[in-house]
Design an enzyme around this catalytic site. Structure first.
Site, short mmCIF file in Angstrom:
data_model
loop_
_atom_site.label_atom_id
_atom_site.label_comp_id
_atom_site.label_asym_id
_atom_site.label_seq_id
_atom_site.Cartn_x
_atom_site.Cartn_y
_atom_site.Cartn_z
N HIS A 193 0.85 -1.21 0.00
CA HIS A 193 0.00 0.00 0.00
C HIS A 193 0.87 1.25 0.00
CE1 HIS A 193 -3.43 2.64 1.41
NE2 HIS A 193 -2.40 3.32 1.92
N GLU A 194 1.83 1.31 0.91
CA GLU A 194 2.65 2.52 1.03
C GLU A 194 3.44 2.80 -0.25
OE1 GLU A 194 0.83 3.09 4.48
OE2 GLU A 194 2.00 4.50 3.27
N HIS A 199 -5.30 7.79 -1.87
CA HIS A 199 -6.20 6.74 -1.37
C HIS A 199 -7.39 6.50 -2.30
CE1 HIS A 199 -4.49 7.13 2.93
NE2 HIS A 199 -3.99 6.08 2.31
#
Lengths: 80, 380
Positions: free
Chosen positions: B119-120, B129
């Site tokens: 995700h990061e 997001h």
């Protein structure tokens, strides 16, 4: 309110305020009265509920409280 | 999906990453594996490649820290925020920070490092997001399910909006971040790295790497890494001409000078500094010089050597003066004769490339110490 409920409510208030500051660019200006429908805090709660597909009530309901307690990415949800 | 304001993204396809420290929750090898796998999630669906560095600067710096950690977003103890990362850019752009107050795991218990890192790194590459609760870029951490790929179509749409699609099949990408040896590639025009006839147009050090230029491509080689990465020059510097004559690095300025014809550019990383190209006579060379064959900057002397045919001129950085008259190469570098294709300084030696030969020259002993093949620096 009975003490216990009142404390829960204040805890939830602090949680949601911190959450909105961290992830929705909320800036607390003086007294943000959460129960006024047009208060900045209410607007930000609605923005967050809309992002997460929750029912957009502007209120600190259980679904909203559950969500702000979950682990998450530390990056905001709205561009700062 | 969404991207950051202005769609910041990396201008190059080969990115470097470095793990600055390790969490005590996992064995370092497990951290390395989780990070590499998290990056390959994104390289599997884009042309991007990632190379791990163990020292110096890197595009994506990865670290573990608790509470305040020298940026503007302190962590909040166990739970809550578990990690964050910055959009592509200089300094801490692209960097990813992981909250040491979490319990990092490689399983479904605790906080799975691979899953959070994937995700990061979406942020590190330019994704913001997503509202899709099934997307990897959804901000809430969900229980990690190792049986499914973390990427959803929403994530793929987002990253390919920024970088386009992968140029090869999925498993090639998942396997390695380094490109296979170009001699195996289909395009006959690509030079054969290990062929006996390999010659170079220019060679330079570059932020701890060595870059070997040939026609419109260049190899990037980390001395410590066996294989070399192979790129189009224009994939790194889109505004440069497809091919260079000479190049050299001034490490203390973090600048690299690239020559083509009677012009030169100065780059810092993948950015061409403003005001370039300029004409080579502005360096102090005579106007009738139309191209430079090779050049290098001798950091020990503070002098830059410009080679043209069998002669060279030196620019002294300290006195800001260029030699009025050239010197003969064979006088200053006994054993090096004729035109030089490329030259660079590495540690205390000079490496001269003349056709299919490479000469290692020791400036202290003033003599050639080794005769090498041009592909000496590649794993052949």
């Amino acid at each position: 309110f009975p003490a216990g409920t009142r404390q829960n409510k204040e805890g939830g208030m602090q949680l949601i305020q911190k959450y909105l500051e961290n992830y929705y660019g909320f800036k607390k200006d003086g007294e943000s009265f959460i129960w006024k429908s047009d208060s900045p805090m209410t607007q930000k709660i609605k923005e967050m509920q809309e992002f997460f597909g929750l029912e957009v009530t502007g209120k600190l309901d259980s679904g909203t409280l559950d969500l702000i307690e979950k682990r998450r990415c530390g990056f905001p949800d709205v561009a700062g | 999906f969404s991207t950051f304001a202005g769609d910041p993204k990396w201008a190059k396809q080969v990115l470097t990453y470095r793990i600055l420290n390790y969490t005590p929750d996992l064995h370092p090898a497990d951290v390395n594996a989780a990070i590499k796998k998290a990056l390959s999630v994104w390289s599997s669906v884009t042309p991007l490649k990632f190379i791990k560095k163990d020292r110096g600067d890197a595009d994506i710096m990865i670290s573990f820290a608790a509470k305040g950690h020298n940026d503007f977003i302190p962590f909040d103890g166990p739970g809550g925020s578990v990690a964050h990362a910055y959009a592509p850019g200089k300094e801490f752009g692209g960097d990813a920070h992981f909250d040491e107050d979490e319990t990092w795991t490689k399983s479904t218990e605790g906080t799975n490092l691979f899953y959070v890192a994937a995700h990061e790194f979406g942020h590190s590459l330019g994704l913001f997001h997503s509202k899709d609760p099934n997307a990897l870029m959804y901000p809430i951490y969900r229980k990690f399910d190792p049986s499914v790929s973390p990427l959803h179509q929403d994530d793929i749409n987002g990253i390919q909006y920024l970088y386009g699609q992968s140029s090869s099949t999925h498993n090639d990408q998942m396997e390695s971040t380094e490109i296979k040896d170009p001699s195996e590639s289909k395009d006959p025009a690509l030079p054969n790295t290990c062929g006996p006839n390999l010659t170079f147009d220019a060679v330079t050090t570059f932020r701890g790497e060595i870059m070997f230029f040939k026609d419109k491509h260049f190899w990037r080689k980390y001395p410590a890494v066996k294989t070399a990465d192979f790129n189009l020059i224009t994939s790194f510097w889109p505004r440069l001409p497809p091919g260079v004559d000479a190049t050299y690095e001034i490490p203390e300025n973090d600048e690299t000078v690239i020559f083509k014809g009677n012009e030169f550019w100065v780059v810092r990383g993948d950015t061409i500094l403003p005001g370039y190209p300029q004409k080579i006579y502005t360096l102090g060379l005579s106007k009738d010089i139309t191209k430079i064959d090779a050049a290098f900057y001798n950091a020990n002397e503070g002098k830059t050597y410009y080679f043209i045919a069998d002669k060279f001129w030196r620019y002294d950085k300290r006195s800001h003066t260029m030699d009025r008259n050239p010197m003969l190469v064979r006088d200053a570098f006994p054993g090096i004769n004729g035109k030089i294709d490329a030259v660079f300084q590495y540690q205390n030696f000079f490496y001269f490339f003349c056709g299919r030969k490479q000469f290692e020259f020791d400036p202290d002993k003033k003599r050639v110490t080794r005769l090498l093949k041009t592909n000496f620096w590649f794993q052949c």
